[in-house]
Design a protein around this motif. Structure first.
Motif, mmCIF file in Angstrom:
data_model
loop_
_atom_site.group_PDB
_atom_site.id
_atom_site.type_symbol
_atom_site.label_atom_id
_atom_site.label_comp_id
_atom_site.label_asym_id
_atom_site.label_seq_id
_atom_site.Cartn_x
_atom_site.Cartn_y
_atom_site.Cartn_z
ATOM 1 N N SER A 198 24.027 19.596 -2.042
ATOM 2 C CA SER A 198 24.166 20.427 -2.873
ATOM 3 C C SER A 198 25.694 21.012 -2.993
ATOM 4 C CB SER A 198 23.256 21.738 -2.263
ATOM 5 O OG SER A 198 22.059 21.445 -2.143
ATOM 6 N N ILE A 199 26.063 20.961 -4.444
ATOM 7 C CA ILE A 199 27.428 21.246 -4.416
ATOM 8 C C ILE A 199 27.589 22.559 -5.376
ATOM 9 C CG2 ILE A 199 29.788 20.708 -5.339
ATOM 10 C CD1 ILE A 199 28.996 17.800 -4.581
ATOM 11 N N SER A 245 31.221 9.440 -2.353
ATOM 12 C CA SER A 245 32.600 10.000 -2.202
ATOM 13 C C SER A 245 32.623 11.118 -1.479
ATOM 14 C CB SER A 245 32.854 10.814 -3.852
ATOM 15 O OG SER A 245 33.054 9.808 -4.647
ATOM 16 N N VAL A 246 31.427 12.032 -1.472
ATOM 17 C CA VAL A 246 31.265 13.108 -0.433
ATOM 18 C C VAL A 246 31.408 12.420 1.081
ATOM 19 C CG1 VAL A 246 29.944 14.740 0.562
ATOM 20 C CG2 VAL A 246 30.195 14.809 -1.988
ATOM 21 N N ALA A 247 30.489 11.318 1.257
ATOM 22 C CA ALA A 247 30.615 10.614 2.665
ATOM 23 C C ALA A 247 31.972 10.287 3.272
ATOM 24 C CB ALA A 247 29.544 9.622 2.685
ATOM 25 N N ILE A 297 27.797 22.684 -9.654
ATOM 26 C CA ILE A 297 27.559 21.251 -10.155
ATOM 27 C C ILE A 297 26.160 20.997 -10.103
ATOM 28 C CG2 ILE A 297 27.924 18.941 -9.779
ATOM 29 C CD1 ILE A 297 30.621 19.411 -8.575
ATOM 30 N N PRO A 298 25.495 21.086 -11.104
ATOM 31 C CA PRO A 298 23.818 20.830 -11.210
ATOM 32 C C PRO A 298 23.602 19.684 -10.428
ATOM 33 C CG PRO A 298 24.825 21.087 -13.482
ATOM 34 C CD PRO A 298 26.074 21.064 -12.555
ATOM 35 N N SER A 299 22.238 19.689 -10.077
ATOM 36 C CA SER A 299 21.763 18.411 -9.447
ATOM 37 C C SER A 299 21.721 17.181 -10.367
ATOM 38 C CB SER A 299 20.452 18.707 -8.903
ATOM 39 O OG SER A 299 19.467 18.942 -9.531
ATOM 40 N N GLU A 327 32.342 24.735 -2.662
ATOM 41 C CA GLU A 327 31.471 24.749 -1.454
ATOM 42 C C GLU A 327 30.191 23.741 -1.362
ATOM 43 O OE1 GLU A 327 31.745 26.763 1.263
ATOM 44 O OE2 GLU A 327 33.474 27.565 0.449
ATOM 45 N N CYS A 328 29.943 23.088 -0.394
ATOM 46 C CA CYS A 328 28.824 22.022 -0.507
ATOM 47 C C CYS A 328 28.051 21.972 0.817
ATOM 48 C CB CYS A 328 29.485 20.465 -0.679
ATOM 49 S SG CYS A 328 30.155 19.940 0.636
ATOM 50 N N VAL A 329 26.762 21.587 0.658
ATOM 51 C CA VAL A 329 25.896 21.477 1.877
ATOM 52 C C VAL A 329 25.342 20.169 1.829
ATOM 53 C CG1 VAL A 329 23.820 22.189 2.982
ATOM 54 C CG2 VAL A 329 25.563 24.227 1.807
ATOM 55 N N VAL A 330 25.674 19.367 3.077
ATOM 56 C CA VAL A 330 24.982 18.023 3.093
ATOM 57 C C VAL A 330 23.661 18.161 4.072
ATOM 58 C CG1 VAL A 330 25.089 15.562 3.566
ATOM 59 C CG2 VAL A 330 27.047 16.978 2.571
ATOM 60 N N ARG A 331 22.436 18.120 3.853
ATOM 61 C CA ARG A 331 21.217 17.971 4.703
ATOM 62 C C ARG A 331 20.982 16.588 4.967
ATOM 63 N NH1 ARG A 331 17.161 21.119 1.906
ATOM 64 N NH2 ARG A 331 18.464 20.941 0.051
ATOM 65 N N VAL A 332 20.759 16.204 5.996
ATOM 66 C CA VAL A 332 20.363 15.058 6.593
ATOM 67 C C VAL A 332 18.784 15.053 6.795
ATOM 68 C CG1 VAL A 332 20.286 13.148 8.264
ATOM 69 C CG2 VAL A 332 22.561 14.392 7.620
#
Length: 123
Positions: A21-22, A37-39, A25-27, A93-98
């Motif tokens: 989630s950024i 790129s985020v990784a 920026i819509p999903s 702001e971003c959130v990465v959920r594993v």
């Protein structure tokens, strides 16, 4: 008397299902390039220019806009740590959920959720 040795085979790759989630920026704009790129950005921030030896691949986009990443098994913990601590991407702001981590692709592709409405008989 004989001694029997058992060997445990480790998988070559580890697969991770991630949800990104950024802010602003819509999903619908998220794609495999954005996930990779985020990784790579997370790895660079945590480990510096040396980075994470080995390849990180975004291999499949799921219907729910989550993605499956592939990383060498020995580096899976490092990648997961870098992703969990990621909080900004391109100034947003971003959130990465594993969501899931597994040693094979089939286990990560399945949702793991049982939807009983699919199995109810229609009267």
């Amino acid at each position: 008397m004989s001694i029997e040795f058992k060997t445990t085979l480790k998988p070559t790759y580890c697969y991770m299902r991630l949800h990104l989630s950024i802010e602003n920026i819509p999903s619908t704009f998220l794609d495999l390039r954005m996930y990779k790129s985020v990784a790579l950005s997370a790895i660079r921030e945590m480990y510096g220019d040396v980075g994470l030896p080995g390849t990180v691949d975004a291999i499949e986009m799921m219907d729910d806009k989550s993605a499956i990443m592939r990383v060498p098994f020995e580096k899976a913990t490092e990648l997961r740590n870098a992703l969990v601590f990621k909080s900004k991407f391109d100034g947003n702001e971003c959130v990465v959920r594993v969501i899931k981590v597994a040693g094979n692709l089939i286990s990560v592709q399945s949702s793991g959720c049982f939807d009983e409405s699919e199995f109810q008989t229609k009267e």
